[in-house]
Design a protein around this motif. Structure first.
Motif, PDB file in Angstrom:
ATOM      1  N   LEU A 197       0.858  -1.193   0.000  1.00  0.00           N
ATOM      2  CA  LEU A 197       0.000   0.000   0.000  1.00  0.00           C
ATOM      3  C   LEU A 197       0.888   1.235   0.000  1.00  0.00           C
ATOM      4  O   LEU A 197       1.883   1.284   0.727  1.00  0.00           O
ATOM      5  CB  LEU A 197      -0.870   0.019   1.254  1.00  0.00           C
ATOM      6  N   VAL A 198       0.525   2.211  -0.814  1.00  0.00           N
ATOM      7  CA  VAL A 198       1.261   3.475  -0.838  1.00  0.00           C
ATOM      8  C   VAL A 198       0.264   4.564  -0.460  1.00  0.00           C
ATOM      9  O   VAL A 198      -0.746   4.762  -1.141  1.00  0.00           O
ATOM     10  CB  VAL A 198       1.860   3.752  -2.226  1.00  0.00           C
ATOM     11  N   LEU A 199       0.567   5.242   0.658  1.00  0.00           N
ATOM     12  CA  LEU A 199      -0.406   6.192   1.224  1.00  0.00           C
ATOM     13  C   LEU A 199       0.224   7.573   1.354  1.00  0.00           C
ATOM     14  O   LEU A 199       1.433   7.691   1.583  1.00  0.00           O
ATOM     15  CB  LEU A 199      -0.832   5.705   2.610  1.00  0.00           C
ATOM     16  N   PHE A 200      -0.619   8.592   1.245  1.00  0.00           N
ATOM     17  CA  PHE A 200      -0.130   9.981   1.312  1.00  0.00           C
ATOM     18  C   PHE A 200      -0.866  10.740   2.414  1.00  0.00           C
ATOM     19  O   PHE A 200      -2.101  10.740   2.458  1.00  0.00           O
ATOM     20  CB  PHE A 200      -0.378  10.682  -0.024  1.00  0.00           C
ATOM     21  N   PHE A 201      -0.102  11.385   3.284  1.00  0.00           N
ATOM     22  CA  PHE A 201      -0.712  12.140   4.397  1.00  0.00           C
ATOM     23  C   PHE A 201       0.038  13.449   4.590  1.00  0.00           C
ATOM     24  O   PHE A 201       1.122  13.639   4.033  1.00  0.00           O
ATOM     25  CB  PHE A 201      -0.591  11.346   5.705  1.00  0.00           C
ATOM     26  N   THR A 202      -0.561  14.316   5.436  1.00  0.00           N
ATOM     27  CA  THR A 202       0.259  15.418   5.947  1.00  0.00           C
ATOM     28  C   THR A 202       0.256  15.349   7.469  1.00  0.00           C
ATOM     29  O   THR A 202      -0.748  14.996   8.079  1.00  0.00           O
ATOM     30  CB  THR A 202      -0.227  16.837   5.544  1.00  0.00           C
ATOM     31  N   LEU A 203       1.399  15.671   8.039  1.00  0.00           N
ATOM     32  CA  LEU A 203       1.481  15.875   9.481  1.00  0.00           C
ATOM     33  C   LEU A 203       1.078  17.317   9.710  1.00  0.00           C
ATOM     34  O   LEU A 203       1.543  18.215   9.003  1.00  0.00           O
ATOM     35  CB  LEU A 203       2.917  15.648   9.956  1.00  0.00           C
ATOM     36  N   GLY A 204       0.212  17.561  10.675  1.00  0.00           N
ATOM     37  CA  GLY A 204      -0.313  18.913  10.882  1.00  0.00           C
ATOM     38  C   GLY A 204      -1.414  19.193   9.868  1.00  0.00           C
ATOM     39  O   GLY A 204      -1.593  18.431   8.912  1.00  0.00           O
TER      40      GLY A 204
ATOM     41  N   VAL B  48      -0.152  23.286  16.755  1.00  0.00           N
ATOM     42  CA  VAL B  48      -1.144  22.452  16.066  1.00  0.00           C
ATOM     43  C   VAL B  48      -1.020  21.024  16.567  1.00  0.00           C
ATOM     44  O   VAL B  48       0.033  20.600  17.044  1.00  0.00           O
ATOM     45  CB  VAL B  48      -0.950  22.403  14.529  1.00  0.00           C
ATOM     46  N   ASN B  49      -2.125  20.297  16.409  1.00  0.00           N
ATOM     47  CA  ASN B  49      -2.074  18.848  16.580  1.00  0.00           C
ATOM     48  C   ASN B  49      -1.530  18.262  15.286  1.00  0.00           C
ATOM     49  O   ASN B  49      -2.057  18.526  14.209  1.00  0.00           O
ATOM     50  CB  ASN B  49      -3.475  18.312  16.864  1.00  0.00           C
ATOM     51  N   VAL B  50      -0.501  17.471  15.394  1.00  0.00           N
ATOM     52  CA  VAL B  50       0.116  16.836  14.236  1.00  0.00           C
ATOM     53  C   VAL B  50      -0.844  15.798  13.644  1.00  0.00           C
ATOM     54  O   VAL B  50      -0.816  15.511  12.451  1.00  0.00           O
ATOM     55  CB  VAL B  50       1.440  16.190  14.696  1.00  0.00           C
TER      56      VAL B  50
ATOM     57  N   GLY C 201     -12.857  13.811  15.369  1.00  0.00           N
ATOM     58  CA  GLY C 201     -14.172  14.254  14.905  1.00  0.00           C
ATOM     59  C   GLY C 201     -15.316  13.419  15.483  1.00  0.00           C
ATOM     60  O   GLY C 201     -16.475  13.829  15.453  1.00  0.00           O
ATOM     61  N   GLU C 202     -15.006  12.241  16.006  1.00  0.00           N
ATOM     62  CA  GLU C 202     -16.036  11.381  16.601  1.00  0.00           C
ATOM     63  C   GLU C 202     -16.364  11.783  18.038  1.00  0.00           C
ATOM     64  O   GLU C 202     -17.258  11.210  18.652  1.00  0.00           O
ATOM     65  CB  GLU C 202     -15.565   9.916  16.607  1.00  0.00           C
ATOM     66  N   LEU C 203     -15.604  12.716  18.576  1.00  0.00           N
ATOM     67  CA  LEU C 203     -15.772  13.056  19.989  1.00  0.00           C
ATOM     68  C   LEU C 203     -16.631  14.313  20.155  1.00  0.00           C
ATOM     69  O   LEU C 203     -16.564  15.234  19.338  1.00  0.00           O
ATOM     70  CB  LEU C 203     -14.394  13.298  20.634  1.00  0.00           C
ATOM     71  N   ASP C 204     -17.397  14.341  21.247  1.00  0.00           N
ATOM     72  CA  ASP C 204     -18.256  15.502  21.508  1.00  0.00           C
ATOM     73  C   ASP C 204     -17.457  16.726  21.922  1.00  0.00           C
ATOM     74  O   ASP C 204     -17.986  17.827  21.937  1.00  0.00           O
ATOM     75  CB  ASP C 204     -19.230  15.181  22.667  1.00  0.00           C
ATOM     76  N   ASN C 205     -16.213  16.529  22.330  1.00  0.00           N
ATOM     77  CA  ASN C 205     -15.454  17.642  22.904  1.00  0.00           C
ATOM     78  C   ASN C 205     -14.349  18.152  21.975  1.00  0.00           C
ATOM     79  O   ASN C 205     -13.368  18.727  22.440  1.00  0.00           O
ATOM     80  CB  ASN C 205     -14.840  17.214  24.247  1.00  0.00           C
ATOM     81  N   LYS C 206     -14.502  17.940  20.671  1.00  0.00           N
ATOM     82  CA  LYS C 206     -13.475  18.455  19.742  1.00  0.00           C
ATOM     83  C   LYS C 206     -13.491  19.988  19.783  1.00  0.00           C
ATOM     84  O   LYS C 206     -14.549  20.615  19.693  1.00  0.00           O
ATOM     85  CB  LYS C 206     -13.781  17.952  18.330  1.00  0.00           C
ATOM     86  N   ASP C 207     -12.330  20.582  19.889  1.00  0.00           N
ATOM     87  CA  ASP C 207     -12.241  22.037  19.935  1.00  0.00           C
ATOM     88  C   ASP C 207     -12.548  22.626  18.563  1.00  0.00           C
ATOM     89  O   ASP C 207     -12.209  22.035  17.531  1.00  0.00           O
ATOM     90  CB  ASP C 207     -10.834  22.454  20.374  1.00  0.00           C
ATOM     91  N   ARG C 208     -13.124  23.810  18.572  1.00  0.00           N
ATOM     92  CA  ARG C 208     -13.560  24.385  17.295  1.00  0.00           C
ATOM     93  C   ARG C 208     -12.365  24.791  16.418  1.00  0.00           C
ATOM     94  O   ARG C 208     -12.488  24.912  15.209  1.00  0.00           O
ATOM     95  CB  ARG C 208     -14.567  25.491  17.612  1.00  0.00           C
ATOM     96  N   LEU C 209     -11.187  24.986  17.022  1.00  0.00           N
ATOM     97  CA  LEU C 209     -10.012  25.372  16.221  1.00  0.00           C
ATOM     98  C   LEU C 209      -9.080  24.178  15.957  1.00  0.00           C
ATOM     99  O   LEU C 209      -7.941  24.359  15.521  1.00  0.00           O
ATOM    100  CB  LEU C 209      -9.233  26.476  16.941  1.00  0.00           C
ATOM    101  N   ALA C 210      -9.577  22.969  16.195  1.00  0.00           N
ATOM    102  CA  ALA C 210      -8.698  21.786  16.130  1.00  0.00           C
ATOM    103  C   ALA C 210      -8.003  21.612  14.782  1.00  0.00           C
ATOM    104  O   ALA C 210      -6.901  21.077  14.724  1.00  0.00           O
ATOM    105  CB  ALA C 210      -9.470  20.525  16.494  1.00  0.00           C
ATOM    106  N   ASP C 211      -8.637  22.044  13.710  1.00  0.00           N
ATOM    107  CA  ASP C 211      -8.002  21.872  12.397  1.00  0.00           C
ATOM    108  C   ASP C 211      -7.552  23.196  11.784  1.00  0.00           C
ATOM    109  O   ASP C 211      -7.264  23.259  10.585  1.00  0.00           O
ATOM    110  CB  ASP C 211      -8.981  21.165  11.443  1.00  0.00           C
ATOM    111  N   ASP C 212      -7.528  24.229  12.588  1.00  0.00           N
ATOM    112  CA  ASP C 212      -7.173  25.544  12.049  1.00  0.00           C
ATOM    113  C   ASP C 212      -5.725  25.537  11.539  1.00  0.00           C
ATOM    114  O   ASP C 212      -4.808  25.231  12.298  1.00  0.00           O
ATOM    115  CB  ASP C 212      -7.336  26.599  13.156  1.00  0.00           C
ATOM    116  N   PRO C 213      -5.518  25.872  10.252  1.00  0.00           N
ATOM    117  CA  PRO C 213      -4.142  25.847   9.735  1.00  0.00           C
ATOM    118  C   PRO C 213      -3.215  26.841  10.453  1.00  0.00           C
ATOM    119  O   PRO C 213      -2.002  26.659  10.433  1.00  0.00           O
ATOM    120  CB  PRO C 213      -4.301  26.239   8.256  1.00  0.00           C
ATOM    121  N   LYS C 214      -3.782  27.835  11.118  1.00  0.00           N
ATOM    122  CA  LYS C 214      -2.935  28.784  11.860  1.00  0.00           C
ATOM    123  C   LYS C 214      -2.543  28.247  13.228  1.00  0.00           C
ATOM    124  O   LYS C 214      -1.725  28.823  13.922  1.00  0.00           O
ATOM    125  CB  LYS C 214      -3.678  30.113  12.057  1.00  0.00           C
ATOM    126  N   GLY C 215      -3.171  27.152  13.654  1.00  0.00           N
ATOM    127  CA  GLY C 215      -2.904  26.636  14.992  1.00  0.00           C
ATOM    128  C   GLY C 215      -3.627  27.473  16.038  1.00  0.00           C
ATOM    129  O   GLY C 215      -4.378  28.383  15.704  1.00  0.00           O
TER     130      GLY C 215
END
Ligand code: SPV
Ligand code: MN
Length: 621
Positions: A129-136, A301-303, A391-405
């Protein structure tokens, strides 16, 4: 065969996905390992829903995972001796002339030849398998593109949950994608588990930013983007003036809807995930953070984008949010738990009774089952894990995916210390916090790594297992990091594991909800504190109010005094231990470290002369 023809032959239809990246370096990398590992075929994942579903389906068809009773839930087992990070078999491969001090290294050529030997033809009969991701987050100054090669659908499935898809990023960056690379093969399988764990290797080539790992299935050894990528990120960070830390990122909700973000470093299995999941607060990430100073502010940021959390002791009372998520329909992988005949998972410390029998990491399990050495096999492994998207959790912070961190208000350093530090305190200033708290973390070892548990070990910033630059340089990077910050974050130390004379824990499990609220108020200067020789501690009246407000309970003066008395003898002994470690083991330790320790020693001795061995907060107020 030339590389393009080889790739076309092995990738079939999915070759188009590779070609579309217009990145010869990616093609070259994949082709080299197709040639070397000899898979029957190659699946290049463009990370559409259908492609990711293919990975989920194949994990079931190959038996790497089984379906559980609740929709979306699956379980996986690794072998009895493949249940934690193998710190002995994990090596940094370094070219001639590199000196990384006491970090575990191996000459690059020697390591490469050994591990490439094990990987030779390792994928015969299998699909690569060849997979592509980004950290952060994507499209962010923080993000780092990665390519993972693996022959495990389970590893791929974990990564699909834990990381942001990166195929689009690779396409956008073309030849400019300076990516981390990971090559993993489970090796020979017997009854579905890696057989040759004596040949388990996790070799990290610092020069090529490539990891080679084989004969293992445990996530911490195989999920390249997790702990293995940290080594490369730490190297880049040290070069470029940012940080890669073993830290959660948490939003703490203060007065008037104010949210203040904290990053926190705790050694594995010392309450890091449970702090990031604290009731009433919101989570950005639970394990790895990148920090940068952007326009004078420290941002993090969360990696990752999911949790690979320890499941032992997760129950509805102590961890209601995660418990609910783990017991209702949604995508969850359970690793190394007990599964009963109704296909329901059970783990140590779950609500309800342990089933009388089932299947676990030792095969068919029954109470009293023992391993070859005669040790009891627990129903689930102590380091059994769950994988779930944030994303499955009720307590995800609203800025969790913000590219600015998020902007960081405070750092928290924690450890597993039964006799020295108070439950929460604030450093006298930033450097004091880095040097006497972060750089001085000691912790008793846990089941997260293979080997004996309960041994007090030195673990600066909880990051020692993942460092790739010498310890002294790493400490210095942490000190210097805030030079360009207008206001450095406040630093706090917590200790959930302090015990009384009777051996009982002095902290209730919920008390950390109060400690984080106190820290939040301190960041904004909303409460005063008592200055002690080792840091600033809370005043009784503030905690009394917070205990009532946050936990709805009375907090007695006696409890406060027992928790917050300053234990001068233990504190002095700790300074001695830390000083010896840095003198003997860290030749490049910054001078400022010895000065900070020495100043602290003098402050403690002075207070001790005046007030005695154990000092109550009131004596210092
Ligand atoms: C840890 O052990 O710190 C973990 C899990 O977060 S592992 O993937 O094993 O690193
Ligand atoms: Mn971790």
């Amino acid at each position: 065969m030339d590389h393009t023809s080889l790739l076309k032959a092995k990738c079939g239809k999915s070759y188009g996905k590779l070609a579309a990246l217009k990145n010869p370096e990616v093609e070259e990398f994949v082709a080299r390992f197709v040639e070397h590992c000899s898979p029957d075929r190659v699946f290049v994942c463009g990370h559409s829903k259908a492609e990711e579903d293919y990975i989920r389906r194949r994990a079931l068809e190959t038996g790497e995972e089984i379906l559980l009773a609740v929709k979306g839930h699956t379980a996986h087992w690794g072998g009895l001796t493949d249940q934690g990070r193998d710190t002995k078999a994990t090596r940094l491969l370094v070219p001639d002339g590199w000196d990384l001090g006491e970090l575990k290294t191996l000459p690059r050529e020697e390591g490469l030849s050994e591990v490439l030997g094990y990987l030779k033809d390792s994928m015969v009969g299998r699909e690569m398998l060849v997979l592509f991701f980004t950290l952060g987050p994507k499209d962010s100054v923080f993000s780092i593109p990665c390519v993972q090669i693996t022959d495990s659908y389970y590893v791929a499935h974990n990564e699909v949950i834990l990381y942001r898809p990166g195929y689009g990023t690779f396409k956008k960056l073309g030849e400019k994608a300076g990516f981390f690379r990971f090559v993993h093969s489970v090796g020979v399988l017997e009854n579905g588990v890696s057989r040759n764990t004596d040949r388990r290797r996790v070799y990290i080539d610092l020069e090529d930013e490539t990891v080679y790992t084989t004969n293992t299935q445990y996530g911490g050894n195989t999920i390249g983007l997790k702990k293995l990528a940290m080594r490369f990120a730490i190297q880049r960070a040290a070069r470029e003036g940012w940080l890669c830390e073993h830290m959660f990122v948490l939003g703490v909700h203060g007065p008037k809807r104010r949210v203040t973000y904290f990053v926190g470093a705790y050694p594995s299995a010392c309450g890091k995930t449970s702090t990031s999941m604290i009731k009433g607060e919101t989570i950005v990430g639970d394990d790895i953070a990148y920090l940068r100073v952007v326009r004078g502010k420290v941002r993090a940021v969360n990696v990752e984008t999911g949790l690979f959390g320890i499941i032992a002791d997760v129950n509805s009372r102590d961890d209601p949010t995660i418990y609910k998520a783990l017991t209702t329909p949604r995508e969850v992988i359970f690793s190394n738990v007990l599964v009963d005949e109704t296909n329901t998972p059970y783990w140590i410390g779950k609500d309800g009774d342990c089933p009388p029998k089932g299947r676990n990491h030792s095969g068919e399990w029954y109470p009293g089952k023992k391993d070859a050495e005669g040790n009891a096999i627990t129903p689930s492994h102590k380091n059994a894990r769950y994988t779930i998207g944030i994303g499955e959790l009720d307590n995800k912070d609203r800025l969790a995916d913000d590219p600015k961190g998020v902007e960081v208000g405070g750092y928290i350093y924690g450890g597993r210390d039964s006799d020295t530090n108070v439950p929460v305190m604030e450093a006298l200033d930033f450097a004091h916090g880095i040097l006497t708290m972060g750089a001085a973390i000691e912790s008793e070892t846990t089941a997260a790594t293979l080997g004996q548990e309960g041994v007090r070990t030195f673990n600066p910033m909880s990051n020692i297992d993942f460092l790739s630059v010498p310890i002294g340089r790493y400490v210095k990077c942490n000190l210097d990091f805030v030079e360009r910050a207008r206001r450095p974050p406040k630093i706090f130390g917590t200790n959930y594991f302090i015990r009384g004379r009777d051996g009982k824990y002095l902290n209730g499990k919920d008390d950390k909800r109060v400690w984080v609220r106190w820290m939040e108020l301190r960041v904004h200067g909303d409460v005063d504190a008592i200055k002690t020789p080792v840091g600033l501690i809370p005043r009784y009246e503030d905690l009394e109010r917070l205990f009532k407000y946050v936990l709805g309970r009375d907090y007695s003066k006696a409890e406060y005094e027992e928790q917050f008395k300053i234990r001068t003898l233990e504190l002095l002994a700790k300074i001695d231990r830390i000083e010896v470690i840095y003198r003997e083991r860290v030749p490049d330790a910054p001078k400022a470290l010895f000065k900070a320790l020495d100043d602290q020693r003098k402050r403690i001795e002075k207070a001790r002369e005046k007030h005695g061995d154990y000092i109550l907060p009131a004596q210092l107020a």
